[in-house]
Design a protein around this motif. Structure first.
Motif, PDB file in Angstrom:
ATOM      1  N   VAL A  75       0.302   3.215 -20.620  1.00 51.15           N
ATOM      2  CA  VAL A  75       1.469   4.181 -20.194  1.00 51.15           C
ATOM      3  C   VAL A  75       1.176   5.471 -20.946  1.00 51.15           C
ATOM      4  O   VAL A  75       1.655   6.759 -20.248  1.00 51.15           O
ATOM      5  N   GLU A  76       1.019   5.576 -22.304  1.00 49.26           N
ATOM      6  CA  GLU A  76       0.736   6.637 -23.039  1.00 49.26           C
ATOM      7  C   GLU A  76      -0.340   7.554 -22.625  1.00 49.26           C
ATOM      8  O   GLU A  76      -0.079   8.822 -22.343  1.00 49.26           O
ATOM      9  N   VAL A  77      -1.355   7.080 -22.188  1.00 52.90           N
ATOM     10  CA  VAL A  77      -2.314   7.874 -21.585  1.00 52.90           C
ATOM     11  C   VAL A  77      -1.936   8.502 -20.259  1.00 52.90           C
ATOM     12  O   VAL A  77      -2.177   9.544 -19.938  1.00 52.90           O
ATOM     13  N   ARG A 121       4.599   0.940 -29.827  1.00 55.05           N
ATOM     14  CA  ARG A 121       5.784   1.556 -30.587  1.00 55.05           C
ATOM     15  C   ARG A 121       7.002   0.869 -29.911  1.00 55.05           C
ATOM     16  O   ARG A 121       8.158   1.302 -30.470  1.00 55.05           O
ATOM     17  N   TRP A 122       6.752   0.297 -28.779  1.00 56.04           N
ATOM     18  CA  TRP A 122       8.189   0.178 -28.258  1.00 56.04           C
ATOM     19  C   TRP A 122       8.744  -1.090 -28.042  1.00 56.04           C
ATOM     20  O   TRP A 122       7.971  -2.029 -27.064  1.00 56.04           O
ATOM     21  N   LYS A 180      10.815   0.836 -19.528  1.00 58.35           N
ATOM     22  CA  LYS A 180      11.970   0.144 -19.273  1.00 58.35           C
ATOM     23  C   LYS A 180      11.982   0.001 -17.894  1.00 58.35           C
ATOM     24  O   LYS A 180      12.324  -1.532 -17.418  1.00 58.35           O
ATOM     25  N   GLY A 181      11.534   0.682 -16.808  1.00 61.61           N
ATOM     26  CA  GLY A 181      11.479   0.353 -15.543  1.00 61.61           C
ATOM     27  C   GLY A 181      10.701  -1.102 -15.173  1.00 61.61           C
ATOM     28  O   GLY A 181      10.638  -1.718 -14.464  1.00 61.61           O
ATOM     29  N   SER A 182       9.438  -0.960 -16.118  1.00 60.07           N
ATOM     30  CA  SER A 182       8.385  -2.085 -15.829  1.00 60.07           C
ATOM     31  C   SER A 182       8.912  -3.553 -16.187  1.00 60.07           C
ATOM     32  O   SER A 182       8.356  -4.412 -16.377  1.00 60.07           O
ATOM     33  N   ASP A 183      10.063  -3.363 -16.973  1.00 60.29           N
ATOM     34  CA  ASP A 183      10.738  -4.716 -17.739  1.00 60.29           C
ATOM     35  C   ASP A 183       9.735  -5.045 -18.818  1.00 60.29           C
ATOM     36  O   ASP A 183       9.616  -6.052 -19.132  1.00 60.29           O
ATOM     37  N   TYR A 184       9.185  -4.174 -19.516  1.00 62.98           N
ATOM     38  CA  TYR A 184       8.343  -4.179 -20.607  1.00 62.98           C
ATOM     39  C   TYR A 184       6.922  -4.961 -20.392  1.00 62.98           C
ATOM     40  O   TYR A 184       6.286  -5.416 -21.326  1.00 62.98           O
ATOM     41  N   HIS A 227       9.428  10.127 -20.650  1.00 68.31           N
ATOM     42  CA  HIS A 227       8.686   9.523 -19.322  1.00 68.31           C
ATOM     43  C   HIS A 227       8.132   7.943 -19.731  1.00 68.31           C
ATOM     44  O   HIS A 227       8.191   7.193 -18.923  1.00 68.31           O
ATOM     45  N   ILE A 228       7.632   7.956 -20.880  1.00 61.78           N
ATOM     46  CA  ILE A 228       7.076   6.629 -21.582  1.00 61.78           C
ATOM     47  C   ILE A 228       8.111   5.723 -21.425  1.00 61.78           C
ATOM     48  O   ILE A 228       7.862   4.431 -20.945  1.00 61.78           O
ATOM     49  N   GLN A 229       9.310   5.963 -22.209  1.00 58.74           N
ATOM     50  CA  GLN A 229      10.492   5.007 -22.221  1.00 58.74           C
ATOM     51  C   GLN A 229      10.832   4.875 -20.853  1.00 58.74           C
ATOM     52  O   GLN A 229      11.070   3.541 -20.614  1.00 58.74           O
TER      53      GLN A 229
END
Lengths: 572, 246
Positions: A83-85, A564-565, A72-76, A66-68
């Motif tokens: 997002v983790e929270v 991390r991404w 990716k959807g957010s274009d980083y 879900h995080i990834q």
């Protein structure tokens, strides 16, 4: 002047506001909450959300996925720590709603059912047929009625935050029913007023979505963040802009051009095998490119494509997306069981908003919080994934409610009462003058010209000249706004005054959008420039921040939080 | 698309200037696909800025824009101009005090909604970490229809009982209370009993069925009232316990 005091003040009573109010009550047994909203809470725009709410629910899914997907959807451009929270809390909040009675659709074994949604790699979108926002909002509203400590001020329009020395301790608002301005004092104020899609002419957004909270915070000294990112939803009904949910594609619907081709499959739009399950920004661009290639269909409201649901069959349509059938029948006279639905890109959501930290607190103004679409926290970056906004309201509504209580109970001062009441009195004088204002400009005319300027300059595809013209137009309209005339000087339920004030808010928000867009010389997510078609991480992996100044907005940037991404090319 | 000019008679009431409500006529150029709400907005924007009316979602789900059109309670965002012949008459919802123009006072309505305790009541609450309550599709179906109410209050405007007994808790509130009573997750029907079955509850209903006729979301509140009468009677006689309905 009547002075009303509560520990916590809410401005707005939709999904985020109600969740914040309940969280505040649960955080402390004696906290009192005042909820100021320009409409009855169950009218709030959360009610119009259809397709669903994302939260990890199944064994084939994980928080990591879900995080990834969200990044990716957010274009980083989303902040990865936030997002983790968000992802960690989203599914818990949806379960909490289940415990409060939300009628989630179910599997035969009684578990909550999940469906596919654009940009989500597995089924993780919880839904209540295709009226998810409606059911969530009514569940929250009805649950909020348990708490006597939530005191509602329904149909009160908030016009100014009461801020002294960088500390927010209240809000001035008038009661629509009497026209009386009141001074609301509290130890913390939470904005939950939603977005401002009404800066555009063609939008899914309700009439009330006029960026009120964004303007309130902006004028109080808080930056508006990432405002250039405006989401076009690929499937709005031509003419009205009424939303046809993404769930119609999640359940297997196809988009087709005038040749009956599934253009997302036939031509390369970057969504690859995902086709109709691609993210909204990419599909909206693909539709415009189809129009430009002459493969759209022509209608009285411009070009459109077809959303074809016929192969799903009547039973599945009625079971999973009955509201789509109702809306298509009522508003375009089409029964999707037998005919494809005409759709086109429509302004739907603002990724940007009031700059906040992960608890909703606004940097620069102490005691002020924001949550939901009004805020940019930021989990959506340059493009929000469908079904992340409803859990965003819950997760960050709750966090800001709790954070506001913690702040208020940890020795937050009462605030300089006389000075704050003085500000509210000044607001009363301003509104009195406005009711009798004489001028040559008309509210509706300025609003139409603003809408047109935004559509011309800040649409799906953007370029330097048209954006610069848009910035100029908005500035000129701001000048002309100073000369509006008011025809209705009465106090009781004066909706012309409401519209005048809303127009002022729209102008603030529109200017921030246009200024942010013009300055971002790259293409990222929903911000797509023909003159700068590539993403440029070296210069723009940064949040834009627009600040109010008397002589025009100031712009600067802040780095995105990467944990991390590492940002990658965005391909589906 | 060409516009067609249509005549609207709108009940106007500005209490600061008028002692009594009165009709005012407007000629409005209407597009063929317009709803009555579009015409009201056109009046507001271009003809008479003093007209006040409520609206928001314009897609039949927020419940703001209920009014009488040619005497019948409807959502004006879902009432198409082309479906009416001749002059179109727009008035505020009946059975409510008028605040101004087409805006009525809704506080009493909201209090009635609140009075049936429309929230999940349980002896023991489950922790979120323990996951969801299981509820089969059939259990969901038991109450789903009654959860579709958008609080538009059209049923209160249509209800002949409310016209003479304003304290009647009314169709939408009873349907909502009934919705929670039917929910497999809920244990609160005893707490709702007084509001639902007391002096101003279900027994006031004369089953005119007007509420269900005007309901834009097919909630069928009249059916909810009558189901509630039956379970209430069985509870009163002791045949059904008040607490565990399911």
């Amino acid at each position: 002047m009547e002075v009303i005091e509560h520990d916590i003040l809410l401005v707005g009573g939709g999904g985020a506001g109600l969740r914040a109010a309940i969280a505040a009550c649960e955080a402390s047994p004696d906290v009192s909450v005042g909820m100021v909203s320009k409409l009855y809470p169950m009218r709030s725009h959360t009610v119009s959300a259809e397709g669903g709410a994302a939260g990890v629910a199944r064994d084939d899914d994980s928080l990591e996925l879900h995080i990834q997907d969200t990044l990716k959807g957010s274009d980083y451009l989303a902040d990865q720590d936030v997002v983790e929270v968000f992802v960690d809390a989203a599914h818990k909040e949806l379960t909490q709603l289940e415990h409060w009675g939300c009628p989630w659709s179910r599997e035969p074994d009684g578990r909550v059912s999940v469906r596919f949604f654009g940009g989500m790699s597995v089924k993780r979108t919880w839904y209540a047929t295709d009226k998810t926002g409606f059911h969530m909002l009514h569940t929250l509203f009805q649950t909020s009625l348990k708490y006597d400590r939530i005191v509602r001020y329904d149909e009160y329009f908030a016009t100014r935050l009461l801020v002294r020395d960088g500390v927010c301790r209240g809000v001035a608002a008038f009661d629509l029913r009497t026209g009386e301005v009141k001074c609301f004092l509290g130890r913390a104020v939470i904005l939950a007023t939603g977005g401002g899609g009404r800066i555009f002419p063609f939008t899914t957004n309700a009439a009330v979505k006029t960026g009120d909270g964004m303007s309130l915070a902006y004028r109080a000294g808080v930056a508006l963040k990432d405002m250039e990112f405006v989401q076009y939803h690929p499937t709005g009904l031509p003419g009205t802009g009424i939303l046809i949910t993404e769930a119609s594609r999640g359940e297997g619907g196809h988009l087709k051009n005038k040749h009956g081709e599934r253009f997302l499959v036939e031509y390369d739009y970057g969504v690859g095998d995902r086709a109709e399950l691609g993210p909204r920004d990419m599909i909206s661009r693909a539709e415009i490119l189809e129009f430009e290639a002459g493969r759209g269909l022509r209608g009285p409201y411009g070009d459109y494509v077809h959303l074809d649901l016929r192969h799903l069959g009547e039973q599945k349509i009625d079971q999973r997306i009955p509201f789509v059938r109702e809306l298509a029948r009522n508003y375009v006279g089409i029964d999707p069981v037998w005919e494809p639905i005409p759709v086109r890109p429509v302004v739907h959501y603002m990724m940007g908003g009031v700059d906040t930290d992960v608890d909703g607190a606004t940097p620069g103004v102490e005691g002020l919080y924001a949550a939901g679409e009004v805020a940019c926290v930021s989990i959506n970056g340059a493009n929000r994934l469908g079904s992340n906004s409803l859990p965003e309201c819950l997760v960050f509504g709750k966090r800001s409610g709790e954070a506001a209580v913690a702040y208020a109970s940890q020795g937050a001062s009462e605030g300089p009462r006389e000075a704050l009441v003085g500000q509210a009195q000044a607001e009363e004088a301003r509104l009195d003058a406005l009711r009798h204002k004489v001028g040559g400009e008309k509210i509706a005319q300025i609003r139409r010209e603003l809408n047109s300027a935004m559509e011309q300059g800040c649409g799906v595809f953007r370029e330097e000249d048209s954006m610069a013209a848009c910035v100029d137009s908005v500035r000129q309209l701001k000048g002309r706004y100073a000369d509006i005339g008011i025809g209705d000087s009465s106090r009781i339920f004066n909706t012309e005054i409401v519209q005048a004030l809303e127009l002022g808010n729209l102008l603030d928000v529109a200017e921030a959008v246009a200024v942010g867009a013009l300055a971002r010389r790259e293409s990222r997510g929903a911000h797509t420039r023909r003159d700068y078609p590539e993403r440029n991480d070296a210069d723009y992996l940064r949040h834009s921040l627009v600040r109010f100044a008397a002589d025009g907005p100031r712009l600067d940037y802040r780095d995105v939080t990467i944990t991390r991404w590492q940002p990658q090319e965005r391909k589906y | 698309m060409e516009t067609q000019t249509r005549k609207f008679e709108i009940l106007r009431y500005r209490p600061e200037e008028q002692s009594e409500p009165e009709f005012r006529s407007y000629e409005v150029p209407c597009m063929p696909d317009w709803v009555v709400l579009d015409a009201l907005n056109a009046i507001k924007d271009d003809i008479d800025p003093t007209l006040s009316h409520r609206w928001s979602c314009r897609m039949g789900v927020c419940g703001s824009c209920g009014m009488l059109v040619n005497g019948r309670p409807v959502l004006t965002c879902a009432a198409f101009v082309r479906d009416y012949e001749g002059t179109i008459r727009v008035e505020p919802l009946s059975n409510f005090p008028i605040v101004r123009d087409l805006v009525v006072e809704l506080d009493d309505f909201v209090h009635k909604i609140q009075s049936v305790k429309p929230w999940i009541v349980r002896k023991l609450e489950k922790d979120v970490e323990q996951g969801e309550y299981r509820q089969s599709p059939a259990q969901l179906e038991e109450f789903k229809q009654f959860s579709m109410c958008i609080n538009c209050a059209l049923c209160y405007a249509a209800c002949p009982v409310l016209a003479s007994e304003p304290d009647f808790v009314g169709p939408a509130a009873i349907a909502l209370g009934h919705r929670y009573n039917l929910d497999s997750r809920d244990e609160g029907n005893a707490e709702r009993y007084d509001a639902m079955h007391g002096h101003n509850g279900v027994w006031s209903c004369s089953y005119a069925n007007e509420c269900s006729q005007v309901c834009p979301k097919h909630v069928d509140p009249a059916m909810a009232v009558n189901q509630a009468k039956l379970t209430g009677a069985l509870q009163w006689t002791g045949i059904l316990p008040k607490k565990s309905m399911t």
